[in-house]
Write a protein that holds these residues in place. Structure first.
Motif, PDB file in Angstrom:
ATOM      1  N   MET A   1      73.001  83.169  96.298  1.00 48.14           N
ATOM      2  CA  MET A   1      73.207  81.882  96.587  1.00 48.14           C
ATOM      3  C   MET A   1      72.804  80.881  95.376  1.00 48.14           C
ATOM      4  O   MET A   1      72.096  81.283  94.466  1.00 48.14           O
ATOM      5  N   SER A   2      73.564  79.613  95.371  1.00 49.22           N
ATOM      6  CA  SER A   2      73.452  78.776  94.369  1.00 49.22           C
ATOM      7  C   SER A   2      71.911  78.138  94.060  1.00 49.22           C
ATOM      8  O   SER A   2      71.219  77.950  94.972  1.00 49.22           O
ATOM      9  N   GLU A   3      71.799  77.546  92.877  1.00 48.91           N
ATOM     10  CA  GLU A   3      70.614  76.930  92.682  1.00 48.91           C
ATOM     11  C   GLU A   3      70.299  75.482  93.566  1.00 48.91           C
ATOM     12  O   GLU A   3      69.249  75.098  93.875  1.00 48.91           O
ATOM     13  N   VAL A   4      71.504  74.862  93.860  1.00 45.13           N
ATOM     14  CA  VAL A   4      71.379  73.667  94.509  1.00 45.13           C
ATOM     15  C   VAL A   4      71.128  74.103  95.840  1.00 45.13           C
ATOM     16  O   VAL A   4      70.410  73.333  96.714  1.00 45.13           O
ATOM     17  N   LYS A   5      71.759  74.996  96.470  1.00 42.82           N
ATOM     18  CA  LYS A   5      71.400  75.574  97.916  1.00 42.82           C
ATOM     19  C   LYS A   5      69.951  75.917  98.073  1.00 42.82           C
ATOM     20  O   LYS A   5      69.371  75.717  99.015  1.00 42.82           O
ATOM     21  N   LYS A   6      69.403  76.655  97.108  1.00 39.21           N
ATOM     22  CA  LYS A   6      67.982  77.095  97.249  1.00 39.21           C
ATOM     23  C   LYS A   6      67.154  75.708  97.084  1.00 39.21           C
ATOM     24  O   LYS A   6      66.048  75.887  97.966  1.00 39.21           O
ATOM     25  N   ASN A   7      67.393  74.867  96.354  1.00 36.74           N
ATOM     26  CA  ASN A   7      66.654  73.777  96.264  1.00 36.74           C
ATOM     27  C   ASN A   7      66.930  72.598  97.578  1.00 36.74           C
ATOM     28  O   ASN A   7      65.676  72.519  98.030  1.00 36.74           O
ATOM     29  N   THR A   8      67.862  72.740  98.066  1.00 35.16           N
ATOM     30  CA  THR A   8      68.216  71.941  99.409  1.00 35.16           C
ATOM     31  C   THR A   8      67.470  72.847 100.519  1.00 35.16           C
ATOM     32  O   THR A   8      66.641  72.325 101.459  1.00 35.16           O
ATOM     33  N   LEU A   9      67.385  73.995 100.561  1.00 33.16           N
ATOM     34  CA  LEU A   9      66.715  74.956 101.477  1.00 33.16           C
ATOM     35  C   LEU A   9      65.135  74.640 101.439  1.00 33.16           C
ATOM     36  O   LEU A   9      64.605  74.477 102.391  1.00 33.16           O
ATOM     37  N   ARG A  10      64.932  74.716 100.338  1.00 36.81           N
ATOM     38  CA  ARG A  10      63.452  74.596  99.920  1.00 36.81           C
ATOM     39  C   ARG A  10      62.798  73.295 100.501  1.00 36.81           C
ATOM     40  O   ARG A  10      61.810  73.088 101.207  1.00 36.81           O
ATOM     41  N   THR A  11      63.532  72.224 100.098  1.00 40.19           N
ATOM     42  CA  THR A  11      63.144  70.843 100.512  1.00 40.19           C
ATOM     43  C   THR A  11      63.296  70.648 101.910  1.00 40.19           C
ATOM     44  O   THR A  11      62.322  70.046 102.458  1.00 40.19           O
ATOM     45  N   GLY A  12      64.020  71.105 102.748  1.00 41.09           N
ATOM     46  CA  GLY A  12      64.307  71.013 104.018  1.00 41.09           C
ATOM     47  C   GLY A  12      63.250  71.662 104.653  1.00 41.09           C
ATOM     48  O   GLY A  12      62.606  71.282 105.767  1.00 41.09           O
ATOM     49  N   THR A  13      62.842  73.005 104.298  1.00 39.60           N
ATOM     50  CA  THR A  13      61.751  73.771 104.712  1.00 39.60           C
ATOM     51  C   THR A  13      60.359  72.850 104.667  1.00 39.60           C
ATOM     52  O   THR A  13      59.504  72.893 105.512  1.00 39.60           O
ATOM     53  N   VAL A  14      59.796  72.183 103.481  1.00 35.11           N
ATOM     54  CA  VAL A  14      59.201  71.770 103.186  1.00 35.11           C
ATOM     55  C   VAL A  14      58.770  70.374 104.077  1.00 35.11           C
ATOM     56  O   VAL A  14      57.936  70.108 104.683  1.00 35.11           O
TER      57      VAL A  14
END
Length: 78
Positions: free
Chosen positions: A1-14
């Motif tokens: 998974m790319s870094e952008v997708k990880k950051n987006t998923l993390r932001t959405g979860t928070v």
């Protein structure tokens, strides 16, 4: 998974977790009055609008005007 997708998923979860916590939390100790509490008279509609609507707008316009006046004097004409 790319870094952008990880950051987006993390932001959405928070964001979802914070929203859920806000929806599930109840006001702490807001149901009753404390001993010795003497609330003052409430604000009228006009006072409320003046305090929370008109005053911030006036302050914003005043600060914006002061910034514009201050920046007008510092321009160098060539």
């Amino acid at each position: 998974m790319s870094e952008v997708k990880k950051n987006t998923l993390r932001t959405g979860t928070v964001a979802a977790g914070a929203t859920l916590m806000l929806l599930l939390s109840s006001p702490a100790f807001a149901a009753g009055r404390d001993d010795g509490e003497q609330p003052g008279p409430g604000l009228s509609v006009v006072e409320t609008l003046g305090l929370f609507v008109a005053a911030p707008i006036v302050l914003y316009l005043l600060i914006a005007g002061l910034v514009m006046v201050g920046s007008r004097g510092s321009k160098k004409h060539s």
